[in-house]
Design an enzyme around this catalytic site. Structure first.
Site, short mmCIF file in Angstrom:
data_model
loop_
_atom_site.label_atom_id
_atom_site.label_comp_id
_atom_site.label_asym_id
_atom_site.label_seq_id
_atom_site.Cartn_x
_atom_site.Cartn_y
_atom_site.Cartn_z
N CYS A 14 -5.26 20.89 23.07
CA CYS A 14 -4.11 21.33 23.53
C CYS A 14 -3.54 21.17 22.16
O CYS A 14 -2.73 20.22 21.62
CB CYS A 14 -3.34 20.26 24.35
SG CYS A 14 -1.48 20.60 24.61
N CYS B 209 0.41 19.71 21.98
CA CYS B 209 0.15 17.71 21.93
C CYS B 209 -0.43 17.33 20.79
O CYS B 209 0.26 16.51 20.23
CB CYS B 209 -1.49 17.36 23.14
SG CYS B 209 -1.11 18.06 24.59
#
Length: 145
Positions: A66, A69
């Site tokens: 991600c 993230c």
């Protein structure tokens, strides 16, 4: 001098023994009444390190693949260490599917603040550093919105 050290020690010094001790120390879980700590939470230690923690804890649900993230992670870590009143538990959702399901994590990154074993506030997605610091402060002081 070296002989004196060998006589005092019950066990001979070896690199393998030192590495083994260091690994055991680094694998210990963080359970403390002091904030500002960062740890990896798993299904095995989540209850103890988050739900039973005497310190408010911010949980960062993330995945290695991600992009947002990866950008948000360092911002949260810095804010938690700077504030010092909350801990940060990072949960890799790919390795902890049950936790992700239990907390209905459908988007990443998802950040949830816990106090006294209960989720009290959350946000989804990337946030600027000032907004993350404000979120951390609200969890620390109990003034979450």
């Amino acid at each position: 001098m070296l002989g004196a050290l060998a006589i005092r020690s019950q066990r001979p010094f070896t690199a393998a023994a030192t590495v083994g001790r260091a690994m055991r120390f680094s694998q210990r879980r963080l359970y403390t009444s002091k904030g500002g700590q960062v740890l990896e939470a798993t299904e095995a230690n989540f209850e103890k390190d988050v739900l039973e923690s005497p310190v408010p804890t911010v949980v960062d649900f993330y995945a290695d693949w991600c992009g947002p993230c990866k950008m948000l992670g360092p911002i949260i870590e810095k804010a938690v260490k700077k504030d010092g009143r909350v801990n940060l538990a990072k949960v890799n959702v790919d390795e902890n599917l049950t936790l992700a399901s239990d907390y209905k994590i459908t988007s990443l990154p998802t950040v949830v603040g816990f106090r006294n074993g209960e989720p009290v506030a959350a946000f989804v997605g990337m946030r600027p550093p000032a907004a993350v610091e404000e979120f951390i402060q609200s969890i620390a002081t109990g003034t979450e919105k």
